[in-house]
Design a protein around this motif. Structure first.
Motif, mmCIF file in Angstrom:
data_model
loop_
_atom_site.group_PDB
_atom_site.id
_atom_site.type_symbol
_atom_site.label_atom_id
_atom_site.label_comp_id
_atom_site.label_asym_id
_atom_site.label_seq_id
_atom_site.Cartn_x
_atom_site.Cartn_y
_atom_site.Cartn_z
ATOM 1 N N MET A 1 -50.139 -64.948 0.552
ATOM 2 C CA MET A 1 -50.274 -63.816 -0.220
ATOM 3 C C MET A 1 -50.941 -64.360 -1.636
ATOM 4 O O MET A 1 -50.256 -65.195 -2.173
ATOM 5 N N ASN A 2 -51.761 -63.810 -2.143
ATOM 6 C CA ASN A 2 -52.611 -64.329 -3.298
ATOM 7 C C ASN A 2 -51.883 -63.514 -4.628
ATOM 8 O O ASN A 2 -51.898 -63.573 -5.766
ATOM 9 N N GLY A 3 -50.611 -62.921 -4.367
ATOM 10 C CA GLY A 3 -50.050 -61.991 -5.627
ATOM 11 C C GLY A 3 -50.872 -60.971 -6.215
ATOM 12 O O GLY A 3 -50.574 -60.599 -7.419
ATOM 13 N N PHE A 4 -51.704 -60.212 -5.478
ATOM 14 C CA PHE A 4 -52.603 -59.256 -6.044
ATOM 15 C C PHE A 4 -51.919 -57.927 -6.320
ATOM 16 O O PHE A 4 -51.243 -57.532 -5.426
ATOM 17 N N VAL A 5 -51.791 -57.348 -7.427
ATOM 18 C CA VAL A 5 -50.914 -56.185 -7.797
ATOM 19 C C VAL A 5 -52.135 -54.993 -7.776
ATOM 20 O O VAL A 5 -53.062 -55.116 -8.414
ATOM 21 N N ALA B 1 -47.042 -59.595 2.472
ATOM 22 C CA ALA B 1 -45.687 -60.400 2.216
ATOM 23 C C ALA B 1 -44.693 -59.506 1.134
ATOM 24 O O ALA B 1 -44.118 -60.229 0.230
ATOM 25 N N VAL B 2 -44.758 -58.262 1.074
ATOM 26 C CA VAL B 2 -43.866 -57.518 0.634
ATOM 27 C C VAL B 2 -42.369 -58.095 0.581
ATOM 28 O O VAL B 2 -41.492 -57.733 -0.367
ATOM 29 N N PHE B 3 -42.027 -58.114 1.845
ATOM 30 C CA PHE B 3 -40.580 -58.092 2.084
ATOM 31 C C PHE B 3 -40.028 -59.649 2.305
ATOM 32 O O PHE B 3 -40.709 -60.419 2.599
ATOM 33 N N GLY B 4 -38.685 -59.972 1.995
ATOM 34 C CA GLY B 4 -38.080 -61.065 2.227
ATOM 35 C C GLY B 4 -36.891 -60.862 3.063
ATOM 36 O O GLY B 4 -36.706 -59.820 3.599
ATOM 37 N N PHE B 5 -36.137 -61.897 3.314
ATOM 38 C CA PHE B 5 -34.861 -61.819 3.849
ATOM 39 C C PHE B 5 -33.695 -62.448 3.261
ATOM 40 O O PHE B 5 -33.521 -63.658 3.000
ATOM 41 N N GLU B 6 -32.720 -61.544 3.000
ATOM 42 C CA GLU B 6 -31.489 -62.179 2.312
ATOM 43 C C GLU B 6 -30.479 -61.592 2.865
ATOM 44 O O GLU B 6 -30.228 -60.268 3.163
ATOM 45 N N ASN B 7 -29.321 -62.567 2.939
ATOM 46 C CA ASN B 7 -27.956 -62.121 3.392
ATOM 47 C C ASN B 7 -28.024 -61.546 4.756
ATOM 48 O O ASN B 7 -27.573 -60.075 4.780
ATOM 49 N N HIS C 1 -41.594 -57.752 -3.508
ATOM 50 C CA HIS C 1 -42.828 -57.924 -4.064
ATOM 51 C C HIS C 1 -43.484 -56.340 -4.194
ATOM 52 O O HIS C 1 -44.405 -56.087 -3.301
ATOM 53 N N LYS C 2 -42.561 -55.499 -4.539
ATOM 54 C CA LYS C 2 -43.052 -54.032 -4.461
ATOM 55 C C LYS C 2 -44.458 -53.710 -4.934
ATOM 56 O O LYS C 2 -45.142 -52.930 -4.040
ATOM 57 N N ASP C 3 -44.731 -54.362 -6.031
ATOM 58 C CA ASP C 3 -46.216 -53.850 -6.611
ATOM 59 C C ASP C 3 -47.134 -54.695 -5.590
ATOM 60 O O ASP C 3 -48.590 -54.106 -5.762
#
Length: 98
Positions: free
Chosen positions: A1-5, A33-39, A46-48
């Motif tokens: 993901m390039n981080g494009f908002v 790649a908006v989502f991650g995984f925690e707990n 990265h909602k934007d």
């Protein structure tokens, strides 16, 4: 993901963490790649980055994710491709902005 908002602070994406069972399907189908995984649960990192395509909502078996797909940049890109024009959601010409 390039981080494009696409546009800051306008994305309709929401997640109800209490419904998430940690299947990670949202992570699999999200093209940016908006989502991650925690707990042991998915989280919005990265909602934007979200282009509001709706893949996450359609593939969430627990209905923990909501997003107004067909609005925002995804719709603009598709409209532009279909019409052979610049990406636009026709906000100015139709009078009903997405």
């Amino acid at each position: 993901m390039n981080g494009f908002v696409y546009l800051s602070d306008v994305v309709t994406l929401e997640m109800d963490a209490s419904k998430c069972t940690g299947c990670r399907m949202c992570m699999v189908v999200c093209p940016h790649a908006v989502f991650g995984f925690e707990n042991k649960k998915a989280v919005i990192l990265h909602k934007d980055f979200c282009m509001e395509c709706g893949a996450c909502e359609k593939n969430c078996p627990e209905q923990a994710i909501t997003v107004r797909s067909g609005v925002g940049c995804a719709a603009g890109i598709i409209n532009g491709l279909l019409r052979g024009t610049e990406p636009t959601c026709d906000c100015s010409s139709e009078g009903n902005c997405c």
